[in-house]
Structures are given as structure tokens and as C-alpha cells.
Scaffold this motif. Structure first.
Motif, PDB file in Angstrom:
ATOM      1  N   GLU A   1      -4.100  16.483 -10.853  1.00 42.99           N
ATOM      2  CA  GLU A   1      -3.206  15.726 -11.123  1.00 42.99           C
ATOM      3  C   GLU A   1      -1.935  15.304 -10.011  1.00 42.99           C
ATOM      4  O   GLU A   1      -1.258  15.320 -11.284  1.00 42.99           O
ATOM      5  CB  GLU A   1      -2.840  15.544 -12.234  1.00 42.99           C
ATOM      6  N   GLN A   2      -2.106  16.769  -9.745  1.00 44.03           N
ATOM      7  CA  GLN A   2      -0.884  17.187  -9.295  1.00 44.03           C
ATOM      8  C   GLN A   2      -0.115  16.002  -8.236  1.00 44.03           C
ATOM      9  O   GLN A   2       1.378  15.784  -7.862  1.00 44.03           O
ATOM     10  CB  GLN A   2      -0.299  18.373  -8.077  1.00 44.03           C
ATOM     11  N   ARG A   3      -0.856  15.341  -7.633  1.00 44.12           N
ATOM     12  CA  ARG A   3      -0.464  14.255  -6.528  1.00 44.12           C
ATOM     13  C   ARG A   3      -1.044  12.377  -7.824  1.00 44.12           C
ATOM     14  O   ARG A   3      -1.575  12.230  -8.508  1.00 44.12           O
ATOM     15  CB  ARG A   3      -1.073  14.089  -5.437  1.00 44.12           C
ATOM     16  N   PRO A   4       0.328  11.797  -7.395  1.00 40.35           N
ATOM     17  CA  PRO A   4      -0.274  11.162  -7.891  1.00 40.35           C
ATOM     18  C   PRO A   4      -1.406   9.975  -7.602  1.00 40.35           C
ATOM     19  O   PRO A   4      -2.026  10.022  -6.730  1.00 40.35           O
ATOM     20  CB  PRO A   4       0.942   9.755  -7.134  1.00 40.35           C
ATOM     21  N   LEU A   5      -1.900   9.203  -9.185  1.00 40.08           N
ATOM     22  CA  LEU A   5      -2.955   7.943  -8.423  1.00 40.08           C
ATOM     23  C   LEU A   5      -3.097   7.112  -7.149  1.00 40.08           C
ATOM     24  O   LEU A   5      -2.259   6.807  -7.308  1.00 40.08           O
ATOM     25  CB  LEU A   5      -3.628   7.907  -9.549  1.00 40.08           C
ATOM     26  N   ARG A   6      -3.953   7.309  -6.101  1.00 38.85           N
ATOM     27  CA  ARG A   6      -4.630   6.704  -4.962  1.00 38.85           C
ATOM     28  C   ARG A   6      -4.791   5.146  -5.820  1.00 38.85           C
ATOM     29  O   ARG A   6      -6.200   5.165  -5.370  1.00 38.85           O
ATOM     30  CB  ARG A   6      -4.483   7.220  -4.337  1.00 38.85           C
ATOM     31  N   ILE A   7      -3.860   3.983  -5.556  1.00 35.04           N
ATOM     32  CA  ILE A   7      -5.194   3.070  -6.776  1.00 35.04           C
ATOM     33  C   ILE A   7      -4.728   2.006  -5.031  1.00 35.04           C
ATOM     34  O   ILE A   7      -3.912   1.671  -4.489  1.00 35.04           O
ATOM     35  CB  ILE A   7      -4.582   2.308  -7.323  1.00 35.04           C
ATOM     36  N   ILE A   8      -5.822   0.850  -4.768  1.00 32.48           N
ATOM     37  CA  ILE A   8      -6.113   0.384  -3.589  1.00 32.48           C
ATOM     38  C   ILE A   8      -6.687  -1.213  -4.099  1.00 32.48           C
ATOM     39  O   ILE A   8      -7.040  -1.640  -4.722  1.00 32.48           O
ATOM     40  CB  ILE A   8      -7.145   0.736  -2.428  1.00 32.48           C
ATOM     41  N   ILE A   9      -5.607  -2.080  -4.019  1.00 31.80           N
ATOM     42  CA  ILE A   9      -5.540  -3.575  -4.136  1.00 31.80           C
ATOM     43  C   ILE A   9      -5.997  -4.136  -3.259  1.00 31.80           C
ATOM     44  O   ILE A   9      -5.926  -4.114  -2.177  1.00 31.80           O
ATOM     45  CB  ILE A   9      -3.801  -3.980  -4.960  1.00 31.80           C
ATOM     46  N   VAL A  10      -7.596  -5.009  -3.941  1.00 32.63           N
ATOM     47  CA  VAL A  10      -8.706  -5.596  -2.616  1.00 32.63           C
ATOM     48  C   VAL A  10      -8.276  -6.956  -3.267  1.00 32.63           C
ATOM     49  O   VAL A  10      -8.375  -7.366  -3.863  1.00 32.63           O
ATOM     50  CB  VAL A  10      -9.723  -4.845  -3.240  1.00 32.63           C
ATOM     51  N   ASP A  11      -7.924  -7.627  -2.339  1.00 35.91           N
ATOM     52  CA  ASP A  11      -8.308  -9.467  -2.127  1.00 35.91           C
ATOM     53  C   ASP A  11      -8.335  -9.695  -1.214  1.00 35.91           C
ATOM     54  O   ASP A  11      -8.806  -8.887   0.204  1.00 35.91           O
ATOM     55  CB  ASP A  11      -6.572  -9.990  -2.294  1.00 35.91           C
ATOM     56  N   ASP A  12      -9.331 -11.182  -0.937  1.00 38.29           N
ATOM     57  CA  ASP A  12      -9.198 -11.800   0.754  1.00 38.29           C
ATOM     58  C   ASP A  12      -8.209 -11.576   1.786  1.00 38.29           C
ATOM     59  O   ASP A  12      -8.664 -11.824   2.659  1.00 38.29           O
ATOM     60  CB  ASP A  12     -10.374 -13.124   0.430  1.00 38.29           C
ATOM     61  N   ILE A  13      -7.360 -12.248   1.125  1.00 43.15           N
ATOM     62  CA  ILE A  13      -6.265 -12.834   1.821  1.00 43.15           C
ATOM     63  C   ILE A  13      -4.856 -12.898   1.865  1.00 43.15           C
ATOM     64  O   ILE A  13      -4.783 -12.422   0.445  1.00 43.15           O
ATOM     65  CB  ILE A  13      -6.610 -14.605   2.560  1.00 43.15           C
ATOM     66  N   TYR A  14      -3.955 -11.701   2.707  1.00 46.23           N
ATOM     67  CA  TYR A  14      -2.739 -11.554   2.451  1.00 46.23           C
ATOM     68  C   TYR A  14      -1.603 -12.574   3.847  1.00 46.23           C
ATOM     69  O   TYR A  14      -2.156 -13.122   4.816  1.00 46.23           O
ATOM     70  CB  TYR A  14      -2.495 -10.297   3.174  1.00 46.23           C
ATOM     71  N   THR A  15      -1.545 -13.084   2.620  1.00 45.05           N
ATOM     72  CA  THR A  15       0.006 -14.422   3.142  1.00 45.05           C
ATOM     73  C   THR A  15       1.886 -14.310   3.332  1.00 45.05           C
ATOM     74  O   THR A  15       2.218 -13.575   4.580  1.00 45.05           O
ATOM     75  CB  THR A  15      -0.434 -15.713   2.750  1.00 45.05           C
ATOM     76  N   THR A  16       2.082 -14.056   1.852  1.00 46.40           N
ATOM     77  CA  THR A  16       3.157 -13.275   1.712  1.00 46.40           C
ATOM     78  C   THR A  16       4.070 -12.612   0.682  1.00 46.40           C
ATOM     79  O   THR A  16       4.457 -11.885   0.974  1.00 46.40           O
ATOM     80  CB  THR A  16       4.509 -14.763   1.317  1.00 46.40           C
ATOM     81  N   GLY A  17       2.582 -12.231   1.101  1.00 45.76           N
ATOM     82  CA  GLY A  17       2.820 -11.130  -0.016  1.00 45.76           C
ATOM     83  C   GLY A  17       2.824 -10.734  -2.036  1.00 45.76           C
ATOM     84  O   GLY A  17       3.082  -9.534  -2.153  1.00 45.76           O
ATOM     85  N   SER A  18       2.995 -12.379  -1.762  1.00 46.21           N
ATOM     86  CA  SER A  18       3.739 -12.361  -3.224  1.00 46.21           C
ATOM     87  C   SER A  18       2.788 -11.443  -4.180  1.00 46.21           C
ATOM     88  O   SER A  18       2.990 -11.392  -5.689  1.00 46.21           O
ATOM     89  CB  SER A  18       4.094 -13.721  -3.174  1.00 46.21           C
ATOM     90  N   THR A  19       1.800 -11.782  -4.076  1.00 43.45           N
ATOM     91  CA  THR A  19       0.057 -11.140  -4.577  1.00 43.45           C
ATOM     92  C   THR A  19       0.505 -10.423  -5.085  1.00 43.45           C
ATOM     93  O   THR A  19       0.192  -9.773  -5.897  1.00 43.45           O
ATOM     94  CB  THR A  19      -1.120 -12.313  -4.508  1.00 43.45           C
ATOM     95  N   ILE A  20       0.271  -9.332  -4.242  1.00 41.75           N
ATOM     96  CA  ILE A  20      -0.193  -8.368  -3.706  1.00 41.75           C
ATOM     97  C   ILE A  20       1.152  -7.183  -4.816  1.00 41.75           C
ATOM     98  O   ILE A  20       0.999  -6.219  -5.723  1.00 41.75           O
ATOM     99  CB  ILE A  20       0.111  -7.961  -2.184  1.00 41.75           C
ATOM    100  N   ARG A  21       2.420  -7.408  -4.623  1.00 40.24           N
ATOM    101  CA  ARG A  21       3.838  -7.549  -4.963  1.00 40.24           C
ATOM    102  C   ARG A  21       3.273  -7.660  -6.830  1.00 40.24           C
ATOM    103  O   ARG A  21       4.052  -6.296  -7.097  1.00 40.24           O
ATOM    104  CB  ARG A  21       5.106  -7.788  -4.553  1.00 40.24           C
ATOM    105  N   ALA A  22       3.158  -8.530  -7.277  1.00 40.00           N
ATOM    106  CA  ALA A  22       3.004  -8.816  -8.465  1.00 40.00           C
ATOM    107  C   ALA A  22       1.991  -7.997  -8.950  1.00 40.00           C
ATOM    108  O   ALA A  22       2.170  -7.613  -9.821  1.00 40.00           O
ATOM    109  CB  ALA A  22       2.501 -10.166  -8.265  1.00 40.00           C
ATOM    110  N   CYS A  23       0.734  -7.641  -8.584  1.00 44.42           N
ATOM    111  CA  CYS A  23      -0.434  -6.369  -8.783  1.00 44.42           C
ATOM    112  C   CYS A  23       0.598  -5.569  -8.670  1.00 44.42           C
ATOM    113  O   CYS A  23       0.307  -4.647  -9.536  1.00 44.42           O
ATOM    114  CB  CYS A  23      -1.332  -7.084  -7.605  1.00 44.42           C
TER     115      CYS A  23
END
Length: 208
Positions: free
Chosen positions: A161-183
Motif C-alpha cells: 500500500e506504500q506505492r501507487p496502484l499500477r493500472i494498465i489501460i488496454v486497447d487495440d490501437i493507439y492513434t492520437t492518444g486521446s482515448t488513453i488520455r481520457a481513460c
């Protein structure tokens, strides 16, 4: 690669999911190695400054395998009800399942789609950014939040608990990064509401 993705995503060839998932798992392994090396470098630099007579080591990465970085949660990018009805499945969720099973990292639907957006393929960068700005929100379903809090308590029992939670967003394709940023923004807001901090990463099968 475009043709393979089209067969999987738009023509419903779900038999490709295990193969594409294995390719995404390879990307996870590269991320894991990179983060493990960074942790080791940081630890050794700390040792350097704490010792009166530092000893230089020629093999900096020798201990990486004994203390590999590991994500805590995988979160697939959700699709709208319209897209789910069209395709019959969430392609990001299927890819995340493969990585989850191979790496032992739980998958949790911490995001929801707030509204349907038109296909992004022919839109400009500014149009994509505007489209995705409020397209996602944290999932406030009680069962999902209970699972998240159970995971947080489990981390506490393992002294993580002393470190931040590590979360990976998973998607099929990265284009501009707008989806990842919003998520990522929606996930950060959700984590803050649960009194935890988070480090957000992303894995995508391809980059356009």
C-alpha cells in the motif's frame, strides 16, 4: 497489420484474439523489463549515495529477474452499447483476458463509456480530442467498487500500500492518444474517490 485488425475487430474473426493477445503479452513483458530496470537503477543509485565508498558494478541488470515489476490491474477500454451490439464483443477486453491469464494480473472494468462516439478513423486530431474528452467515466457499480476495495485491502496485507496502484489501460490501437488520455483521467478521478493514488500505463496492440 491493418488487415489482421480489420478481420478481428470489424469482421468478427474472434479466433484471432489468442494470437493478438499473445502479441500484446509480449508488449507487457517489454514494459515489465523496462520498469524493472528503472527500479533497479534507482535502488543502486540510492546505494551509491548511502555508502561511504561506493562500489561500481559492471552488470547493472543482474538482479532484475529476482524483483520484476508487476502491474496490479488491467482495465480494458470500454465500447459503447452500439459498438458492442455491432461486434458482439469488446476487442480490448478479449486481448486483456489473454494477458491477465498469462501474467496473473486481474482485469477489472473500472471504466464505463458515457456516450457513443462515431468512428474515429477519418477524424482529425482535434476532432478526436473533442470527441473523447467526456466519453469515459469511472465505473461506480457497487460490485466493481467492492472488487477494487478488496484488491486495495489485499495490497495492504502484502505491504504494497506504500506505492501507487499500477493500472494498465488496454486497447487495440493507439492513434492520437486521446482515448488513453481520457481513460487515464477518469481512472485517476475514480482512484482519488477511493482514497488511493495510481500510476497509469497503457498497452495497445498497434500504433497507427
Amino acid at each position: 497489420m491493418r488487415e489482421v485488425l480489420g478481420q478481428y475487430k470489424y469482421r468478427g474473426n474472434e479466433r484471432l484474439a489468442p494470437l493478438l493477445g499473445l502479441m500484446l503479452d509480449r508488449a507487457y513483458a517489454l514494459l515489465q523489463q523496462e520498469q524493472s530496470n528503472q527500479q533497479l537503477n534507482g535502488a543502486q543509485q540510492g546505494d551509491f549515495f548511502n555508502k561511504p565508498f561506493p562500489v561500481f558494478q559492471s552488470k547493472l541488470r543482474v538482479r532484475v529477474g529476482s524483483n520484476l515489476w508487476q502491474a496490479d490491474l488491467l482495465v480494458p477500454v470500454p465500447v459503447s452499447a452500439v459498438r458492442l451490439s455491432e461486434r458482439g464483443f469488446n476487442q480490448a477486453e478479449r486481448l486483456a483476458e489473454v494477458v491477465s491469464l498469462r501474467r496473473g494480473v486481474p482485469q477489472l472494468p473500472l471504466l464505463v463509456r458515457t456516450h457513443h462516439t462515431a468512428k474515429q478513423s477519418f477524424k482529425s486530431r482535434s476532432e478526436r480530442l473533442a470527441d473523447m474528452k467526456h466519453a469515459f467515466a469511472g465505473n461506480t457499480d457497487s460490485a466493481v467498487l467492492q472488487s477494487l476495495n478488496e484488491h486495495l485491502h489485499s495490497r495492504a496485507s502484502h505491504q504494497l500500500e506504500q506505492r501507487p496502484l499500477r493500472i494498465i489501460i488496454v486497447d487495440d490501437i493507439y492513434t492520437t492518444g486521446s482515448t488513453i488520455r481520457a481513460c487515464a483521467e477518469a481512472l485517476q478521478q475514480l482512484c482519488r474517490s477511493q482514497n488511493c493514488s495510481a500510476e497509469i500505463y497503457s498497452l495497445t496492440w498497434a500504433r497507427s
